[in-house]
Design an enzyme around this catalytic site. Structure first.
Site, PDB file in Angstrom:
ATOM      1  N   ARG A  68       5.206  -2.938   1.005  1.00  0.00           N
ATOM      2  CA  ARG A  68       5.418  -1.616   0.426  1.00  0.00           C
ATOM      3  C   ARG A  68       6.867  -1.497  -0.038  1.00  0.00           C
ATOM      4  O   ARG A  68       7.722  -2.313   0.308  1.00  0.00           O
ATOM      5  CB  ARG A  68       5.096  -0.523   1.447  1.00  0.00           C
ATOM      6  CG  ARG A  68       3.646  -0.542   1.946  1.00  0.00           C
ATOM      7  CD  ARG A  68       3.444   0.536   2.993  1.00  0.00           C
ATOM      8  NE  ARG A  68       2.073   0.605   3.447  1.00  0.00           N
ATOM      9  CZ  ARG A  68       1.579  -0.100   4.466  1.00  0.00           C
ATOM     10  NH1 ARG A  68       2.392  -0.923   5.139  1.00  0.00           N
ATOM     11  NH2 ARG A  68       0.324   0.007   4.818  1.00  0.00           N
ATOM     12  N   LYS A  78       3.894   2.577   8.888  1.00  0.00           N
ATOM     13  CA  LYS A  78       2.612   3.273   9.082  1.00  0.00           C
ATOM     14  C   LYS A  78       1.807   2.665  10.220  1.00  0.00           C
ATOM     15  O   LYS A  78       0.576   2.555  10.146  1.00  0.00           O
ATOM     16  CB  LYS A  78       1.783   3.251   7.791  1.00  0.00           C
ATOM     17  CG  LYS A  78       2.403   4.011   6.633  1.00  0.00           C
ATOM     18  CD  LYS A  78       1.475   4.053   5.444  1.00  0.00           C
ATOM     19  CE  LYS A  78       2.076   4.875   4.319  1.00  0.00           C
ATOM     20  NZ  LYS A  78       1.168   4.938   3.139  1.00  0.00           N
ATOM     21  N   HIS A 133       3.790   0.011  -5.663  1.00  0.00           N
ATOM     22  CA  HIS A 133       2.629  -0.241  -4.804  1.00  0.00           C
ATOM     23  C   HIS A 133       1.594  -1.114  -5.496  1.00  0.00           C
ATOM     24  O   HIS A 133       0.725  -1.689  -4.839  1.00  0.00           O
ATOM     25  CB  HIS A 133       1.988   1.078  -4.378  1.00  0.00           C
ATOM     26  CG  HIS A 133       1.266   0.999  -3.072  1.00  0.00           C
ATOM     27  ND1 HIS A 133       1.921   0.869  -1.861  1.00  0.00           N
ATOM     28  CD2 HIS A 133      -0.064   1.000  -2.770  1.00  0.00           C
ATOM     29  CE1 HIS A 133       1.039   0.816  -0.877  1.00  0.00           C
ATOM     30  NE2 HIS A 133      -0.171   0.887  -1.402  1.00  0.00           N
ATOM     31  N   ARG A 159       1.702  -4.606  -4.081  1.00  0.00           N
ATOM     32  CA  ARG A 159       0.938  -4.805  -2.838  1.00  0.00           C
ATOM     33  C   ARG A 159      -0.549  -4.967  -3.140  1.00  0.00           C
ATOM     34  O   ARG A 159      -1.216  -5.841  -2.589  1.00  0.00           O
ATOM     35  CB  ARG A 159       1.175  -3.620  -1.907  1.00  0.00           C
ATOM     36  CG  ARG A 159       0.375  -3.659  -0.604  1.00  0.00           C
ATOM     37  CD  ARG A 159       0.818  -2.543   0.316  1.00  0.00           C
ATOM     38  NE  ARG A 159      -0.078  -2.371   1.443  1.00  0.00           N
ATOM     39  CZ  ARG A 159      -0.032  -3.076   2.568  1.00  0.00           C
ATOM     40  NH1 ARG A 159       0.870  -4.024   2.710  1.00  0.00           N
ATOM     41  NH2 ARG A 159      -0.874  -2.831   3.557  1.00  0.00           N
ATOM     42  N   HIS A 169      -3.043  -4.164   7.853  1.00  0.00           N
ATOM     43  CA  HIS A 169      -3.907  -2.996   7.951  1.00  0.00           C
ATOM     44  C   HIS A 169      -4.402  -2.812   9.386  1.00  0.00           C
ATOM     45  O   HIS A 169      -4.913  -3.755   9.994  1.00  0.00           O
ATOM     46  CB  HIS A 169      -5.107  -3.127   7.011  1.00  0.00           C
ATOM     47  CG  HIS A 169      -4.745  -3.002   5.573  1.00  0.00           C
ATOM     48  ND1 HIS A 169      -5.443  -3.641   4.561  1.00  0.00           N
ATOM     49  CD2 HIS A 169      -3.760  -2.309   4.950  1.00  0.00           C
ATOM     50  CE1 HIS A 169      -4.906  -3.344   3.402  1.00  0.00           C
ATOM     51  NE2 HIS A 169      -3.889  -2.539   3.608  1.00  0.00           N
ATOM     52  N   TYR A 185     -10.442  -4.734  -1.387  1.00  0.00           N
ATOM     53  CA  TYR A 185     -10.049  -5.894  -2.189  1.00  0.00           C
ATOM     54  C   TYR A 185     -11.201  -6.880  -2.338  1.00  0.00           C
ATOM     55  O   TYR A 185     -11.408  -7.445  -3.409  1.00  0.00           O
ATOM     56  CB  TYR A 185      -8.839  -6.581  -1.556  1.00  0.00           C
ATOM     57  CG  TYR A 185      -7.642  -5.680  -1.416  1.00  0.00           C
ATOM     58  CD1 TYR A 185      -6.971  -5.191  -2.532  1.00  0.00           C
ATOM     59  CD2 TYR A 185      -7.165  -5.311  -0.164  1.00  0.00           C
ATOM     60  CE1 TYR A 185      -5.874  -4.361  -2.408  1.00  0.00           C
ATOM     61  CE2 TYR A 185      -6.065  -4.485  -0.028  1.00  0.00           C
ATOM     62  CZ  TYR A 185      -5.434  -4.010  -1.153  1.00  0.00           C
ATOM     63  OH  TYR A 185      -4.351  -3.182  -1.024  1.00  0.00           O
TER      64      TYR A 185
END
Length: 252
Positions: free
Chosen positions: A114, A139, A203, A206, A229, A238
Site C-alpha cells: 500500500r 490494517k 493502490h 497492489r 490479507h 484476484y
C-alpha cells in the site's frame, strides 16, 4: 401544486433537508446525494402516475448529482505488467529523481505494498546480502518475508549508494520519508506523462501484483499471505478475475 419547494436538492445536501416530502424522507437511507436523487425520481414517478402520466417540467427542479470518486475511477482497477514498465520508464526519463521514483514503483508492485507501507519502508527491513524484504502490513494485516529479485536488488543497491545515511528507503528533498499523498501525486503525474487512457493511483500497483500472481497460477492461500490479507475473501477477487483459468476452453 408546485413540486420545486420540496424536490430541490441543494449541492451541500449530505442529509435529507427538513422541507423534504415525507414520502421522500422515508426512503433515503443511507443519506447520500445519489440516494436522494434516486428517491426524488421515485417521487416524481409517483406524482406522474397520480396526474395520469402528465408532468410539468417547469415545476420540477431536480439537480443531477456531481461525479463521485467511484464514477471517475476506471472499472479496471489494476495495471498490467507492461503498463508498470511504462510508468517506470517515464519516471526515469522525466523525473528529477528518476531512479528513486522508478524503484518505488517497482517495490510497491513486486510486493503488493500500500502507499503507506512503501512510504514507511526502512532499510532495516531489507537484507541486501540475503535478498529478503521484511514486509510490515497495516490494517492488522499479516506480515511476511518476501524474496527480492535480481533487478530489484540492483535498484535498491544503487538507491542505497545515493542515500547512504537515511533510515527510510524513499526520502524526499527535505530528507524525510515521502508521504502517501506525495506518492499519490507522483503516480498520478507519471500516469499522465505515460499517456495512460485512465487516471491511476498507487493502490493499482497492489492490485496489479495480486492479478499478476493469480494469473501465474499461484495458490490462493499463498497469495493471501503474500498480500497480507486477514480474510481470504479479499484475495479471492484476484483468482476470480484471472482469465488464464479459461485458456483451455473450446480447444479440441
Amino acid at each position: 401544486m408546485r413540486l420545486a419547494s420540496w424536490l430541490v436538492l441543494p449541492p451541500h445536501a449530505a442529509h435529507p433537508p427538513r422541507r423534504l416530502h415525507p414520502a421522500l424522507r422515508s426512503r433515503c437511507a443511507p443519506c447520500s446525494r445519489s440516494s436522494l436523487y434516486d428517491c426524488a425520481k421515485n417521487v416524481l414517478n409517483l406524482v406522474t402516475r397520480r396526474r395520469g402520466g402528465t408532468f410539468y417540467p417547469d415545476e420540477i427542479d431536480i439537480q443531477e448529482p456531481p461525479p463521485s470518486i467511484v464514477n471517475l475511477t476506471v472499472k479496471r482497477r489494476y495495471l498490467t505488467e507492461r503498463e508498470i514498465e511504462r510508468l517506470m520508464h517515464c519516471a526515469r526519463k522525466y523525473g528529477r529523481y528518476g531512479h528513486r521514483d522508478a524503484t518505488m514503483i517497482l517495490v510497491a508492485y513486486r510486493h503488493g505494498l500500500r502507499a503507506s507501507e512503501v512510504c514507511d519502508l526502512q532499510w532495516q527491513q531489507i537484507e541486501l546480502s540475503e535478498g529478503r524484504l521484511h514486509v510490515h502490513r497495516v490494517k492488522n494485516g499479516i506480515s511476511s518475508v518476501h524474496p527480492i529479485r535480481g533487478d530489484e536488488m540492483r535498484a535498491l543497491r544503487k538507491l542505497r549508494r545515493d542515500y547512504p545515511t537515511d533510515a527510510h528507503v524513499f526520502v524526499s528533498e527535505r530528507g524525510g520519508p515521502i508521504s502517501p499523498i506525495g506518492f499519490h501525486r507522483l503516480v498520478q503525474r507519471l500516469g499522465e506523462a505515460a499517456k495512460m487512457p485512465f487516471p491511476i493511483h498507487p493502490h493499482m500497483l497492489r492490485h496489479a501484483c495480486g492479478y499478476k500472481l493469480a494469473n501465474d497460477g499461484h495458490d490462493t492461500r499463498a497469495l493471501q499471505h503474500y498480500l497480507g490479507h486477514k480474510n481470504i475473501q479479499h484475495t479471492v477477487r484476484y483468482t476470480e478475475m484471472a482469465p488464464d483459468r479459461f485458456k483451455d476452453f473450446w480447444r479440441g
